[in-house]
Design an enzyme around this catalytic site. Structure first.
Site, mmCIF file in Angstrom:
data_model
loop_
_atom_site.group_PDB
_atom_site.id
_atom_site.type_symbol
_atom_site.label_atom_id
_atom_site.label_comp_id
_atom_site.label_asym_id
_atom_site.label_seq_id
_atom_site.Cartn_x
_atom_site.Cartn_y
_atom_site.Cartn_z
ATOM 1 N N HIS A 175 1.221 -4.742 1.910
ATOM 2 C CA HIS A 175 0.467 -3.998 1.045
ATOM 3 C C HIS A 175 -0.350 -5.130 0.513
ATOM 4 C CE1 HIS A 175 1.563 0.400 0.885
ATOM 5 N NE2 HIS A 175 2.864 -0.232 0.600
ATOM 6 N N GLU A 196 -0.354 2.313 3.474
ATOM 7 C CA GLU A 196 1.054 2.328 4.085
ATOM 8 C C GLU A 196 1.090 1.774 5.546
ATOM 9 O OE1 GLU A 196 3.220 2.734 2.017
ATOM 10 O OE2 GLU A 196 5.012 3.277 3.233
ATOM 11 N N HIS A 200 7.506 -5.489 3.333
ATOM 12 C CA HIS A 200 6.933 -4.100 3.143
ATOM 13 C C HIS A 200 5.765 -4.507 2.338
ATOM 14 C CE1 HIS A 200 6.124 0.131 2.983
ATOM 15 N NE2 HIS A 200 5.923 -0.034 1.657
ATOM 16 N N GLU A 201 6.031 -4.779 0.994
ATOM 17 C CA GLU A 201 5.311 -5.112 -0.189
ATOM 18 C C GLU A 201 4.153 -6.403 0.200
ATOM 19 O OE1 GLU A 201 4.991 -2.865 -2.159
ATOM 20 O OE2 GLU A 201 7.069 -2.012 -2.099
#
Lengths: 503, 503
Positions: free
Chosen positions: B270, B296, B266-267
């Site tokens: 980003h 997101e 997830h990170e």
């Protein structure tokens, strides 16, 4: 009068708010610099440089803006207490120096230094002074111009020196360095002539991970406050931060476990000064350290008077043996000797013992003083440098990489910085003597690993004052007399006389 | 006219210099925040808070000062190209929002949030909503006031929402969340009624150090640029930085190796967005990411469409087996099932599957919308919260700690943030579909660990544009149509239909 006092008091409050803002922007810059050396990924530089220069610009504008000028003007005839007067004195000094230099020139210097730094690295790597020389010449001229803006009527080198040590004066530095040269050159000659054979207990490899554990042990032993600090690795060890967060760095050489320990203890000394500043004055000069001489006195006191002492190794050698069983046979005396060996052929300042160290400084001082005055041309630096090494240390560099290119400072545009290293060492001896006058001999406590009293003495007499006193007044307050090299000279004469059987 | 154009061009240059300075001060703040979460020693907070608030104040003054007002005024009728016009549009928007809110109110909100945060922590730890309630009430009132300063004629919640997603509009958020609720509530009911028994291949302990190596493996596999990034541990994982230095964090749970991997991916999403921003526009909106929905979408695309897919585990499971021999018997299908299990009793948003996740968001959205409008009193939040969980998820929290106190956002004074999580997930599906339209099905490439084409597609269609387009225009440019939840709903219906045998 009451109304006027109230008005001044309100002005002082607003002034402090601005002072704190400038200080906090400066603290942010320090953190960005720490991160750049310790954490930042390799390719982060373009963004980081812009962040740092934005903060510099903001800081410069806040310091030299109309708002600050107005406060300083209004506070000039205000009735201030001693602490307030000290804050105004320190801020005014910075304001005047900053406001006199045109912003363009500040930017040109910063840009030229940014260009000079990689060229210095390249010149050092390729051992070719000519790669760095043109930028060095530009920097010398720019810094001379900078000094002339601040005060056209004084020796520009004296003006530059005051960026690093504002109050002791260049005369004191010059007298001290001359005294060190005159006393230490013959002492080093005696040592070279001596038959003494100092121990070399560290043979073989000492792995980095275990050295790091040992560095943490040494910080534990000395009483580092881990809740307000941390230890990391950096190519050039340094310490940075404030009273709530004072970090140290070190570096490791697998053939030399003493090097990392010595540098860790040195940076601990800087950090413990920072941590001794009063919490309640964070953000104003009363909560900030007193420039480079005093800062270096704290690092050298711990590095030399504690870390290079025999009692310290009586205490700490067992920890070292636990981590590195290969030194099982070494005695504290062996390590003491190893930590204080005057190597015959060492050309590198940062690897010098605490005696020849000052000869390295004297060379740099004499060279940069003549560079700034214009008596020495940049192209002649290597030869003059090598001649002075031969004269003061009896050795001649064979390359410029291990000669005049060894240090980073000039590539940053820093001229006048080096003398504070010697002044700091000298002051360390004076402070240590004063602490022993008050507390009694400290050897036994070092042997027991009890450093609380020394910490308390340094905090009470040095750290807690921040910039309340000027450097000379702080020395007087802490030791009862003016700045003097006598204690340092007595200390090294006795220490090295014993080590090298000169009596 | 030529002179006027030249004048505008000069103004534009000066304007950009100021814009870059503000952006760089913001980047410094981000680094200070990263350091605070990841590196700062425990007791560093008092100094760090002051540094951060000094930078906020500097930034606010630069953004709302006369200099900026003058540039924006002058550039209002200038003849600008598309990129310049986009920069002016973005800066003007921020200027107007910031300039309308009194500095006092900004400071009060920031101070109240600083006081609220520890009370929220305490309330959560002690499961006692009443500890947090009074500050929450203050924050609700202050943020309502804040919104009214920005635009007194509009729904204050819609105004707050635009702090996080400025262009899609609250109507779109509301329609999307309603659609998600209406479609997903029955789907979750079907799943609960299903007899399917998904695999649970992770039993026992998975030590943290090895999990960290595995997190590095997953970043290698996905193509993280270590020269411009780093991985650290933080209690609440996040990503921060700029195109030269985009860092990720994760956290480890020794009983759940999937958790750390999912959060790392997830990170990574980003960070890879940040790293795709154009280097040459660093410091202006053209080099900055397009707000929270798009951000997101990038994290969710990698987390869900890549990291929670079966082909990804066909690729990555061997690496996991190398690190953790105890999963030798697991198949890619097992891990795929484990990564997509809809747990019956999960009350915690950050631990939710990608289906029920949106029900957690719907609850928060409905609650905070009514809080800001005044329809809901703070004291009634726990009961309304629990009722909605029962209605949408069929489960009722037994404590407020795992109910309305679970998330940090309100204690920061953030209202209107949550919907962007759902909008981002929805957009992730739309973008992934558009990428497959252009590149063909991506499963095979995921199975081979070839992510270059997907990276290139995302960079070309999303990352490289920075804030050139508004969110809606960016969606249109990248996918050829307006923002829609259709693709997301198709995706989850098919994925979960297959997993839970609903066909």
């Amino acid at each position: 009068m009451a109304t006027e006092a109230a008005q001044h008091s309100e002005t002082y409050e607003e002034f402090i708010t601005l002072v704190e803002r400038i200080s906090n922007v400066g603290s942010a810059q320090s953190l960005l610099n720490w991160d750049q050396e310790v954490m930042m990924p390799e390719e982060g530089t373009p963004a980081r440089s812009k962040q740092l220069s934005a903060l510099s610009a903001v800081s410069h504008e806040l310091l030299t803006g109309e708002e600050m000028a107005g406060y300083l003007d209004e506070l000039a005839d205000a009735d201030l207490d001693a602490e307030q007067a000290a804050v105004v004195r320190e801020v005014r000094r910075k304001y005047e120096r900053a406001a006199r230099v045109p912003t363009d020139l500040v930017e040109t210097i910063s840009q030229t230094a940014a260009e000079a730094h990689p060229l210095w690295k390249e010149a050092k790597a390729e051992d070719d002074f000519s790669i760095f020389a043109p930028k060095l010449e530009e920097l010398v001229e720019l810094k001379r111009e900078y000094a002339e803006h601040i005060d056209p009527d004084r020796d520009p080198y004296a003006v530059l020196f005051e960026d690093y040590e504002p109050y002791l004066g260049l005369d004191t530095a010059e007298e001290t360095l001359t005294e060190l040269r005159d006393e230490l050159v013959p002492l080093v000659e005696d040592i070279r002539a001596s038959d003494a054979d100092l121990a070399t207990p560290f043979e073989g490899e000492f792995d980095e991970a275990t050295q790091e554990e040992l560095a943490r042990d040494v910080l534990d032993t000395l009483g580092y406050d881990w809740d307000r600090g941390r230890l990391d690795v950096a190519p050039h060890p340094f310490s940075t931060g404030n009273q709530f967060d004072a970090r140290v760095t070190t570096r490791f050489d697998e053939s030399d476990p003493l090097g990392a320990l010595t540098s860790t203890v040195h940076e601990f000394g800087h950090a413990t000064y920072t941590l001794g500043l009063p919490d309640e004055h964070y953000g104003t000069p009363l909560g900030e350290s007193r420039d480079l001489t005093v800062h270096e006195s704290q690092s050298r006191l711990w590095e030399n008077h504690v870390g290079r002492s025999e009692p310290f190794w009586q205490r700490f050698l067992p920890s070292m043996r636990e981590r590195f069983p290969q030194v099982d046979d070494a005695t504290p005396r062996d390590v003491y000797e190893a930590a204080n060996t005057v190597k015959e052929d060492n050309l590198i300042r940062v690897e010098a013992d605490e005696l020849t160290y000052h000869m390295h400084i004297v060379v740099r001082f004499e060279v940069e003083k003549e560079l700034i005055s214009g008596e020495l041309d940049v192209e002649d630096v290597p030869e003059v440098w090598n001649d002075k090494y031969e004269e003061y240390l009896g050795i001649r560099p064979e390359t410029d990489a291990e000669g005049c290119l060894q240090d980073i400072h000039w590539s940053h545009g820093s001229f006048g910085y080096f003398p504070t290293y010697s002044l700091g060492s000298v002051l360390a001896a004076q402070l240590y003597e004063a602490a022993e006058d008050d507390l009694g001999a400290l050897d036994e406590r070092t042997r027991e690993g009890e450093f609380d009293e020394l910490h308390a003495w340094l905090t009470e007499n040095v750290h807690q004052h921040g910039c309340l006193y000027t450097t000379d007044d702080l020395v007087q307050e802490a030791t009862g007399e003016g700045f003097t090299a006598d204690y340092f000279l007595d200390y090294v004469t006795e220490k090295y006389g014993e080590l090298y059987d000169l009596h």
